[in-house]
Write an enzyme that holds these catalytic residues in place. Structure first.
Site, PDB file in Angstrom:
ATOM      1  N   HIS A  56      84.337  73.141  45.651  1.00 18.24           N
ATOM      2  CA  HIS A  56      84.148  73.465  44.238  1.00 18.24           C
ATOM      3  C   HIS A  56      85.393  74.164  43.709  1.00 18.24           C
ATOM      4  CE1 HIS A  56      83.435  77.594  45.547  1.00 18.24           C
ATOM      5  NE2 HIS A  56      82.508  77.154  46.365  1.00 18.24           N
TER       6      HIS A  56
HETATM    7  P1  TYD Z   1      78.545  78.748  47.600  1.00 13.10           P
HETATM    8  O1  TYD Z   1      79.465  79.389  46.635  1.00 13.10           O
HETATM    9  O2  TYD Z   1      78.094  77.345  47.328  1.00 13.10           O
HETATM   10  O3  TYD Z   1      79.143  78.827  49.065  1.00 13.10           O
HETATM   11  P2  TYD Z   1      80.535  78.258  49.645  1.00 13.10           P
HETATM   12  O4  TYD Z   1      81.603  78.551  48.654  1.00 13.10           O
HETATM   13  O5  TYD Z   1      80.760  79.001  50.908  1.00 13.10           O
HETATM   14  O6  TYD Z   1      80.319  76.802  49.893  1.00 13.10           O
HETATM   15  O7  TYD Z   1      77.285  79.673  47.716  1.00 13.10           O
HETATM   16  C1  TYD Z   1      76.193  79.392  48.595  1.00 13.10           C
HETATM   17  C2  TYD Z   1      74.960  80.118  48.071  1.00 13.10           C
HETATM   18  O8  TYD Z   1      75.154  81.526  48.084  1.00 13.10           O
HETATM   19  C3  TYD Z   1      74.611  79.726  46.644  1.00 13.10           C
HETATM   20  O9  TYD Z   1      73.195  79.633  46.561  1.00 13.10           O
HETATM   21  C4  TYD Z   1      75.069  80.897  45.824  1.00 13.10           C
HETATM   22  C5  TYD Z   1      74.968  82.078  46.770  1.00 13.10           C
HETATM   23  N1  TYD Z   1      76.014  83.106  46.538  1.00 13.10           N
HETATM   24  C6  TYD Z   1      75.644  84.338  46.044  1.00 13.10           C
HETATM   25  O10 TYD Z   1      74.446  84.608  45.765  1.00 13.10           O
HETATM   26  N2  TYD Z   1      76.624  85.276  45.840  1.00 13.10           N
HETATM   27  C7  TYD Z   1      77.929  85.037  46.121  1.00 13.10           C
HETATM   28  O11 TYD Z   1      78.794  85.927  45.931  1.00 13.10           O
HETATM   29  C8  TYD Z   1      78.302  83.747  46.623  1.00 13.10           C
HETATM   30  C9  TYD Z   1      79.735  83.410  46.944  1.00 13.10           C
HETATM   31  C10 TYD Z   1      77.304  82.815  46.821  1.00 13.10           C
END
Ligand code: TYD
Length: 141
Positions: A56
């Site tokens: 992303h």
């Molecule tokens: P995501 O940003 O998709 O993870 P990555 O970048 O590692 O692929 O986040 C995964 C899940 O965690 C999503 O449901 C959102 C949640 N999340 C939070 O609640 N707080 C945060 O600071 C982050 C980064 C994610």
């Protein structure tokens, strides 16, 4: 601004390493060692082998990504160019500016990815589809 950021705006930041016989210490001071204030810290750990994280971009978020333990690869993409960084030193962080697509993979067993972020979590700041990202960057496919 975030629409025109490129890979050239992202870089490895060599942090201080304070060493003595008791081991090493690396401090990170907001707006000093890194070019943004820190509103949030999170970490990825127990990532199963072969898993890929990220995939992303963010519209406004600055991040510093660190391998505080073990190693993994971060691939950055600005819609035109792509570059991969293998992070494996706790005193080296990768600065990722807003408007850059990133994926994290090849996590070694037991690795920990620490992320310093300039803003609190906001799902509206995410661009999670690559075609939307290219549209955001004004890159035609
Ligand atoms: P995501 O940003 O998709 O993870 P990555 O970048 O590692 O692929 O986040 C995964 C899940 O965690 C999503 O449901 C959102 C949640 N999340 C939070 O609640 N707080 C945060 O600071 C982050 C980064 C994610």
């Amino acid at each position: 601004m975030n629409r025109i950021t490129t890979l050239d705006d992202c870089r490895i930041i060599n942090l201080r390493k304070i060493s003595d016989v008791r081991g090493n210490l690396t401090p990170i001071e907001a707006n000093e060692d890194i070019p943004f204030g820190i509103k949030r810290v999170y970490y990825l750990y127990d990532v199963p082998g072969g898993e890929c994280r990220g995939g992303h971009a963010h519209k406004a978020l600055y991040q510093l990504i660190l391998a505080v333990s073990g190693s993994f690869t971060v691939t950055l993409d600005d819609g035109k160019k792509r570059n991969s960084f293998m992070l494996n030193r706790p005193y080296q962080g990768l600065l990722v500016v807003p408007g850059i697509w990133r994926t994290l993979e090849n996590f070694s067993s037991g690795s920990v990815c620490l992320v310093m972020a300039s803003e609190k979590y906001d799902e509206n700041d995410y661009i999670r589809r690559y075609d939307e990202y290219l549209f955001f960057k004004n890159v035609s496919i």
